[in-house]
Write an enzyme that holds these catalytic residues in place. Structure first.
Site, PDB file in Angstrom:
ATOM      1  N   ARG A 188      -2.011  -0.040   3.316  1.00 49.26           N
ATOM      2  CA  ARG A 188      -3.241   0.842   3.122  1.00 49.26           C
ATOM      3  C   ARG A 188      -3.890   1.204   1.898  1.00 49.26           C
ATOM      4  O   ARG A 188      -4.201   2.301   1.395  1.00 49.26           O
ATOM      5  CB  ARG A 188      -2.931   2.338   3.572  1.00 49.26           C
ATOM      6  N   SER A 226      -3.979   8.121  11.577  1.00 54.56           N
ATOM      7  CA  SER A 226      -2.894   8.524  11.009  1.00 54.56           C
ATOM      8  C   SER A 226      -3.045   9.460   9.750  1.00 54.56           C
ATOM      9  O   SER A 226      -3.960   9.104   8.995  1.00 54.56           O
ATOM     10  CB  SER A 226      -1.900   7.338  10.528  1.00 54.56           C
ATOM     11  N   GLU A 240      -2.758   9.768   4.292  1.00 53.63           N
ATOM     12  CA  GLU A 240      -3.626   8.495   4.314  1.00 53.63           C
ATOM     13  C   GLU A 240      -5.232   8.646   4.655  1.00 53.63           C
ATOM     14  O   GLU A 240      -5.858   8.040   4.204  1.00 53.63           O
ATOM     15  CB  GLU A 240      -3.117   7.758   5.710  1.00 53.63           C
TER      16      GLU A 240
END
Ligand code: EPU
Length: 300
Positions: free
Chosen positions: A168, A220, A290
């Site tokens: 990520r 998420s 995130e």
């Protein structure tokens, strides 16, 4: 205060409500707002914004972004560029293109490798920025190069290695957050369309079974800590279903915060703080967000 030059940029709107531009349905306003279906004017605009030290933010579908400020200063640019070209085992696509649509179109054309996009509810630009991934695939697996504008307004072609993708993460997120991603080129391989489509449908099925896709969420909330899963930890801390205002920790997947009913950014941030605190108290693990929180720090 004299009117900024931003007010006279063609197409600019002032004090634009961001809620309609947020997948999550939460937003303050943008002082200046510009929606662009064509990115030809962006290099000159980015150069001027930087010379003039104006704050700016580029968004796509805002599926991973929480607008937490009453009003964002400077210019917010929403990129809705929709270019797609498929050649022999190479797919070039503009930043504003949606990943699920990219997955569907490449499957139809019998180009394999981007099926995971069916599980990534955002744009190509946002997905490159955060090296998005789902169900066994991520952007970095197939990316060849990215076309971007740097802070001087110069066009650059950034190779896959120079993107420095991590979990990520990318060089754009870590270092060049004032660059603008314009398009990406991916490597694919030819396969019968029915086969590619079947894998894409598997991704959709798996996602429907494990994630609350019928509700509005930011995906998420936290990254997975090394060797573990944020969803598992939040679940084990007993937080599934917890509600603050209009926001709720999804009973289906504990790492998703859903907007049940008119949630505010404060509701979401309060739930995030609760999740971080409880997981830390219970397991000594610090969860790292995130989601991209704009205008506020997401600390616990
Ligand atoms: N789990 C629980 N309780 C929950 C949720 C999950 O115990 O409430 C357990 C599951 O049983 C499983 C483990 O935690 O054993 C992992 O869960 P899952 O398979 O749902 O995957 P994840 O690690 O939570 C990641 C990505 C998702 C991606 C899926 C599928 C992150 C932070 N999330 O989720 O990406 O779609 O894998 O590949 O890496 C996103 O980044 O926004 C996103 C949705």
């Amino acid at each position: 205060m004299p009117e900024s030059w931003l007010a006279s940029v063609p197409g600019v709107r002032e004090h634009e409500p961001l809620e309609p531009h947020s997948w999550y349905g939460i937003g303050g306003r943008a002082r200046y707002f510009l929606e662009l279906a064509d990115d030809a004017t962006l290099p000159a605009l980015a150069a001027r914004l930087n010379t003039d030290r104006q704050p700016y933010l580029v968004i796509g579908a805002a599926t991973n972004t929480l607008f937490a400020a009453p009003e964002l200063p400077g210019l917010t640019v929403k990129l809705v560029t929709r270019r797609l070209s498929i050649a022999e085992e190479t797919v070039s696509v503009s930043a504003g293109y949606l990943m699920p649509k990219l997955a569907a179109e490449t499957a139809k054309a019998g180009q394999a490798g981007l099926e995971f996009g069916a599980g990534v509810p955002g744009t190509v630009g946002g997905s490159v920025f955060g090296n998005a991934g789902a169900f066994g695939g991520e952007v970095k697996d197939r990316l060849r190069s990215v076309d971007a504008i740097d802070e001087r307004g110069q066009r650059r072609t950034v190779s896959a290695a120079e993107c420095r993708f991590g979990y990520r993460d990318s060089v754009f997120k870590a270092e060049h957050d004032r660059w603008v991603i314009l398009s990406a080129t991916f490597a694919t391989n030819r396969e019968p369309p029915a086969q590619v489509r079947a894998r894409m449908l598997e991704v959709q099925k798996h996602r429907r079974a494990t994630q609350p896709i019928e509700q509005r969420s930011l995906g998420s909330t936290f990254k997975n800590p090394p060797g573990d899963s944020a969803g598992r930890l939040i679940d084990a801390a007993g937080l599934k279903g917890m509600r603050i205002g209009g926001a709720q920790i999804s009973p289906k997947h504990a790492n998703f915060i859903v907007n049940l009913d008119g949630a505010s950014a404060d509701d979401v941030l309060a739930l995030m703080a609760e999740m971080r605190n409880r997981v830390f108290e219970r397991f000594g693990i610090e969860l790292e967000p995130e989601v991209r929180v704009i205008g506020r720090t997401p600390s616990g």
